[in-house]
Design a protein around this motif. Structure first.
Motif, short mmCIF file in Angstrom:
data_model
loop_
_atom_site.label_atom_id
_atom_site.label_comp_id
_atom_site.label_asym_id
_atom_site.label_seq_id
_atom_site.Cartn_x
_atom_site.Cartn_y
_atom_site.Cartn_z
N ASN A 1 6.24 4.95 10.69
CA ASN A 1 6.31 3.73 10.71
C ASN A 1 6.88 3.00 10.40
O ASN A 1 8.67 3.01 9.46
CB ASN A 1 5.14 4.02 10.09
N TYR A 2 7.44 1.44 11.23
CA TYR A 2 8.56 0.59 10.62
C TYR A 2 7.87 -0.83 11.15
O TYR A 2 6.64 -1.16 11.50
CB TYR A 2 9.48 1.00 12.06
N CYS B 1 13.64 0.36 6.82
CA CYS B 1 14.22 -0.46 5.39
C CYS B 1 13.17 -0.19 4.02
O CYS B 1 14.00 -1.12 3.50
CB CYS B 1 13.83 -1.68 6.77
N GLY B 2 12.70 -0.21 4.38
CA GLY B 2 12.37 0.16 2.77
C GLY B 2 10.45 -1.06 2.73
O GLY B 2 10.72 -0.79 1.31
N GLU B 3 10.64 -2.05 3.20
CA GLU B 3 10.01 -2.67 3.18
C GLU B 3 8.77 -2.61 3.29
O GLU B 3 8.40 -1.57 3.91
CB GLU B 3 10.18 -4.20 3.64
N PHE B 4 7.59 -3.74 2.51
CA PHE B 4 6.36 -3.43 3.25
C PHE B 4 6.09 -3.88 4.25
O PHE B 4 6.13 -4.64 4.19
CB PHE B 4 5.59 -3.71 1.85
N VAL B 5 4.71 -3.32 4.97
CA VAL B 5 4.13 -4.06 6.02
C VAL B 5 2.72 -3.59 6.04
O VAL B 5 2.39 -2.69 5.84
CB VAL B 5 4.88 -2.96 7.92
N ARG B 6 2.14 -4.67 6.25
CA ARG B 6 0.79 -4.82 6.80
C ARG B 6 0.18 -3.90 7.31
O ARG B 6 1.18 -3.51 8.23
CB ARG B 6 0.50 -5.93 7.02
N ASN B 7 -0.66 -2.85 7.30
CA ASN B 7 -0.95 -1.85 7.82
C ASN B 7 -1.74 -2.29 9.56
O ASN B 7 -1.23 -1.40 10.06
CB ASN B 7 -1.88 -1.31 7.16
N ASN B 8 -2.02 -3.43 9.85
CA ASN B 8 -2.52 -3.65 11.09
C ASN B 8 -1.14 -4.39 11.80
O ASN B 8 -0.82 -4.55 13.05
CB ASN B 8 -3.56 -4.78 11.07
N LYS B 9 0.44 -4.20 10.78
CA LYS B 9 1.77 -4.89 11.51
C LYS B 9 2.37 -3.93 11.84
O LYS B 9 3.46 -3.42 12.14
CB LYS B 9 1.39 -5.88 10.75
N VAL B 10 2.27 -2.79 11.49
CA VAL B 10 2.96 -1.87 11.35
C VAL B 10 3.16 -0.66 12.69
O VAL B 10 1.84 -0.60 14.01
CB VAL B 10 2.46 -0.19 10.44
N HIS B 11 4.63 -0.28 13.25
CA HIS B 11 4.87 0.32 14.23
C HIS B 11 4.90 1.84 14.33
O HIS B 11 5.37 2.12 13.72
CB HIS B 11 5.65 -0.48 15.25
N HIS B 12 3.97 2.53 15.02
CA HIS B 12 4.31 4.03 14.13
C HIS B 12 4.77 4.64 15.66
O HIS B 12 4.68 4.11 17.00
CB HIS B 12 2.84 4.81 14.31
N ASP B 13 6.00 5.39 15.39
CA ASP B 13 6.77 6.08 16.32
C ASP B 13 6.12 7.87 16.80
O ASP B 13 6.59 8.34 15.91
CB ASP B 13 8.40 6.10 16.27
N THR C 1 3.00 -4.42 -8.02
CA THR C 1 3.73 -5.06 -6.63
C THR C 1 3.78 -6.22 -6.42
O THR C 1 2.61 -6.74 -5.45
CB THR C 1 3.91 -3.82 -5.33
N VAL C 2 4.71 -7.43 -5.77
CA VAL C 2 4.18 -8.30 -5.26
C VAL C 2 5.39 -8.45 -3.61
O VAL C 2 5.73 -7.94 -3.01
CB VAL C 2 5.32 -9.34 -6.01
N CYS D 1 -4.20 -1.52 -4.01
CA CYS D 1 -4.30 -2.01 -3.38
C CYS D 1 -3.26 -2.39 -2.09
O CYS D 1 -3.89 -2.33 -1.06
CB CYS D 1 -4.80 -3.21 -3.80
N LEU D 2 -1.99 -1.86 -3.62
CA LEU D 2 -1.06 -1.99 -2.15
C LEU D 2 -1.40 -0.93 -1.10
O LEU D 2 -0.99 -1.44 -0.28
CB LEU D 2 0.06 -1.77 -3.05
N GLU D 3 -1.50 0.17 -1.71
CA GLU D 3 -1.66 1.75 -0.22
C GLU D 3 -2.96 1.33 0.18
O GLU D 3 -2.61 2.18 1.67
CB GLU D 3 -2.58 3.22 -0.94
N ASP D 4 -3.83 0.64 0.18
CA ASP D 4 -5.21 0.81 0.63
C ASP D 4 -4.52 -0.44 2.32
O ASP D 4 -4.96 -0.12 3.73
CB ASP D 4 -6.45 0.08 1.05
N ASN D 5 -3.94 -1.72 2.25
CA ASN D 5 -3.72 -2.43 2.92
C ASN D 5 -1.72 -2.19 3.54
O ASN D 5 -1.77 -3.01 4.44
CB ASN D 5 -2.91 -3.75 2.36
N TYR D 6 -0.94 -1.98 3.12
CA TYR D 6 0.39 -1.39 3.24
C TYR D 6 1.05 -0.89 3.70
O TYR D 6 0.49 0.97 3.07
CB TYR D 6 1.56 -1.90 1.97
#
Length: 108
Positions: free
Chosen positions: A91-92, A73-85, A51-52, A62-67
């Motif tokens: 997660n958003y 919206c369904g886009e990938f977000v770096r784990n350290n930039k996720v906003h959890h409701d 996945t790019v 690696c995708l699951e470990d980091n994003y």
């Protein structure tokens, strides 16, 4: 030629061999058409298993470990930039989270 491409059958010397994700031998042309390397771990994978994200080619692990996938919206977000409701346990990304908090009633 002591080797041949698994995909097209082209004869290859030992110096021309590239090993795919299935450990078979491929010519350079077929190899780069069928496989990619993960930008994070460096392992070779079939292109459909990569996945790019943010110009990085990532394997599933690696995708699951980091994003995380944004539930808005369904886009990938770096784990350290996720906003959890906390309220709905979702997660958003920053944009979706801002939009979500704009429509929530003030609970003062």
């Amino acid at each position: 030629y002591g080797y041949s491409c698994e995909n097209c059958g082209t004869g290859l010397t030992e110096d021309e061999t590239l090993y795919g994700a299935d450990d078979n031998i491929y010519c350079e042309r077929c190899y780069y058409r069928l496989f990619d390397s993960c930008s994070r771990c460096g392992e070779t994978y079939w292109q459909e298993d990569i996945t790019v994200v943010d110009n990085n080619y990532l394997c599933r692990d690696c995708l699951e470990d980091n994003y995380t996938v944004c539930d808005g919206c369904g886009e990938f977000v770096r784990n350290n930039k996720v906003h959890h409701d906390e309220e709905n346990d979702k997660n958003y990304c920053k944009t979706c989270f801002k939009g979500l908090s704009a429509v929530k009633p003030n609970q003062d």
